[in-house]
Enzyme design. Sequence first.
Site, PDB file in Angstrom:
ATOM      1  N   MET A 272       0.845  -1.194   0.000  1.00 53.34           N
ATOM      2  CA  MET A 272       0.000   0.000   0.000  1.00 53.34           C
ATOM      3  C   MET A 272       0.875   1.236   0.000  1.00 53.34           C
ATOM      4  SD  MET A 272      -2.906   1.420  -0.074  1.00 53.34           S
ATOM      5  CE  MET A 272      -3.287   3.180   0.062  1.00 53.34           C
ATOM      6  N   GLU A 273       0.478   2.207  -0.825  1.00 49.23           N
ATOM      7  CA  GLU A 273       1.299   3.375  -1.111  1.00 49.23           C
ATOM      8  C   GLU A 273       1.130   4.501  -0.107  1.00 49.23           C
ATOM      9  OE1 GLU A 273      -2.528   3.962  -3.643  1.00 49.23           O
ATOM     10  OE2 GLU A 273      -1.266   2.297  -2.993  1.00 49.23           O
ATOM     11  N   GLU A 305       4.624   0.799  -5.872  1.00 45.87           N
ATOM     12  CA  GLU A 305       4.284   1.698  -4.768  1.00 45.87           C
ATOM     13  C   GLU A 305       5.053   3.006  -4.864  1.00 45.87           C
ATOM     14  OE1 GLU A 305       1.692   0.759  -3.321  1.00 45.87           O
ATOM     15  OE2 GLU A 305       1.849  -1.292  -4.081  1.00 45.87           O
ATOM     16  N   HIS A 308       3.419   5.392  -7.210  1.00 43.58           N
ATOM     17  CA  HIS A 308       2.263   6.020  -6.590  1.00 43.58           C
ATOM     18  C   HIS A 308       2.621   7.301  -5.835  1.00 43.58           C
ATOM     19  CE1 HIS A 308      -1.274   3.664  -7.297  1.00 43.58           C
ATOM     20  NE2 HIS A 308      -0.809   2.553  -6.752  1.00 43.58           N
TER      21      HIS A 308
END
Length: 850
Positions: A272-273, A305, A308
């Site tokens: 998750m970024e 990631e 992002h």
Amino acid sequence: MPGTNLTREEAQTRAALLSVESYIVDLDIAPRTDAVETTFASTTTIRFACTDPGATTFADLVGATVHSITLNGRSLEPATAYADSRITLEGLAADNELVVVADCAYSNTGEGLHRFVDPVDDRVYLYSQFEVPDARRVFTTFEQPDLKSVFTFNVTAPSHWVVVSNAPTPDPVDLGNGNSVWNFPETKKMSTYITAIVAGEYHGEFDTYVGKFGEIPLGHYCRQSIKEHMDTAELVKLTKQSFEFFEEQFDYPYPFGKYDQLYVPEYNMGAMENAGCVTLRDEYLPRSRQPRSFFEFRTSVITHEMAHMWFGDLVTMKWWDDLWLNESFAEWACYWCEANATDFDDAWTGFANARKQTGYRADQLPSTHPIAADNVDLHAVEVNFDMITYAKGASVLKQLVAWVGLDPFLAGLRQYFKDFAFGNPEFSDLLAALEKSSGRELQSWAQEWLQTAGVNTLTPSFELDAEGNYSAFAVRQSAHADWPTLRRHRLGIGMYDEVDGRLVRRDYVEVDVEGESTDVKELIGAAQPDLLLLNDEDHAYAKIRLDERSLTTAIDGLSKLDDSLARALVWGSAWDMTRDGEMRTRDWLDLVLANIGSETDAWGVTRIPASTALAVEFYSDPAGRAEQKARWESGLRELLLAAEAGSDHQLTFARSWAGAAHSDAAVDEVAGLLDGSFVVEGLAVDQDLRWALITVLAKVGRFGEAEIAAELERDKTISGKEKAAAARVSRPDADAKAAGWAAIMDPETPNETSREMVFSIFRFGQEEVLAPYLEKYLEAAEVGIDVLGFHKGSVVLEYGFPKALGTAATVERLDAWLTETKAPKGAVRYVNEARAEIVRALAARACDAS
């Protein structure tokens, strides 16, 4: 009642009314006096402006016990103001301050603030996961991406813990009671879903990247019990390579000061970024030997990631309609970076062999949807967050880059970052920037590629003269009747001939394909090649077909083709033809057994045997299945023994052969690998391979609880517990299935343990003991998401269908259920997908029988 759902219309109304100046979030995650740690203290102070004084709006908070609510100094009664996961805010002023004091719940589902106790040493680890709408499980929010703000986190925790967030980690202040407080500096402006808190007894290692825009401090973190497996030097190298590449290509400084990557347990996704505080699955720090494809994928996750940080965090979508753009861009960019900045310079081959195939599969299910989905509310976001979003979207962006050219694409992108830094643009803003930089009209391209569903099929159509030359040549395009759009494709066509025992490309042309048929005049008069390859270089997103001569060439000697990307396209075409009932499973098996031993692409070596196992068990003609299973088992054994000692091929073929083992002789040898009586030179039977072998032996009924428990005694890690749970449910025993299914449907079962069991419980060859589970699955579809939560429930419904029961009678039962059910839309989706897969398998079986 809206519940935890939020509509796009509600978000637009709230965004027009509010601008959020700041959040101050005080979290107390120090142990409490109660024996079981289930909650933590959360106090949120939000300062925000209102364009219409006197108006009413709401703040978001899920699953909390609210102690007090204060709006502009005025106390609100929690019993009336807080209901249905929302805090009603009436009589707003032009400038407002909201203070909410609450207790929030820890999670064991990987959503909100997840709490994990390591069974190895009883150390505690916490981490947050907030995408799509779960920051509101940890603090009070205005939970939508376009209400960006700055955040100040103050975290009280045990003094010996590590606490990490989006801003640089401060020195903790000792509170004198064994606890300390970390007062983080204010963050950059960001959306709620990319804020983060990670805390516990994490092990940290540090470095610094020095680039064209200055220095970026780097941190890498993991649990204490796995720190020996954190290959920090390699991770730092990949991080620095990626930063250098993206800073150069994007021509915009990294926006968030420092960059921490934290490998956390029981993680639902790949990563998750979170801005400056990326969380990743700690399975990416393997304790046992893994093939190159594992590390190639890990690299793509790391680069995804990081991409992002610019696309998603610096510039963020206004609403979740453009979630596809966030993920599609990062997915395209990660492979682009891999191929140009890391040792995985053949990353686009791996993309074609693996990731892109997931997009093709998703796009042929009844649940397919446009890339730019119409996400009217959060429930729609959850349903549409899939491989259309990732793999198809990345493939289509790859086509866009081919369409406009890389340099104009980058010029538009750089301007987009400058124009919308820390803002919330929409796709139309990016499209305008690309149109300006490229000089091409892109609105019609966006309409046909982003707002329609389904995948096209491209087929060569030709005539030959007496000398074997093409006298006519066209590319024919077709589409599924339900998704009939015919699109424009920038397409390469390669012609390969066998020369001195190798398949060599004689010629290559690039054309624009449009409509039902496109003549290719450049090929008129050319001699028919041994292998004709549409979509050579893999610019297009489309299924391709091989003509009869090309298919014969491939089956006889695909390994003669030296170019790995061209091979990947042939593999993909043949697999599509097999799944579509246009190529017999036995012919696919011939292709694989003859050529996989010479395949050089890491993802090809890993993924193709897995696809073949599905073909043999599910797509093959039942009348001839025993013969194909025997060929697959024996062929894999030959490949295993012929593979180079210690190679990726050897490891993959060992795992695949063990999984295919069903004859007494093969099962005896699997047991021999485990106890050392059967030795394959160079093959290390390490802990992960041991669990794989034990699960096989449990699946065929050779091992029971005693053997599984004995192995768990050797491996008391969380991985050991999860693998033991998977081995137990794999047994062909009614009691084992019943206990496993009960645990899967128990909300208290941790998310990763449940996931391992779901993947293991329903096995081909166990049809008799699985018979009751069609109805149990349908019962779960009615209630599973409500009982288990969206993520755990979705895993059960997507991967927990008893596929071994896939017959025409099963299709009839599913049709009846679909007609009558009142199950949630997300659950209906997964049942429809299971039905479609059985229908596809029935067609493939009919082809295989011909």
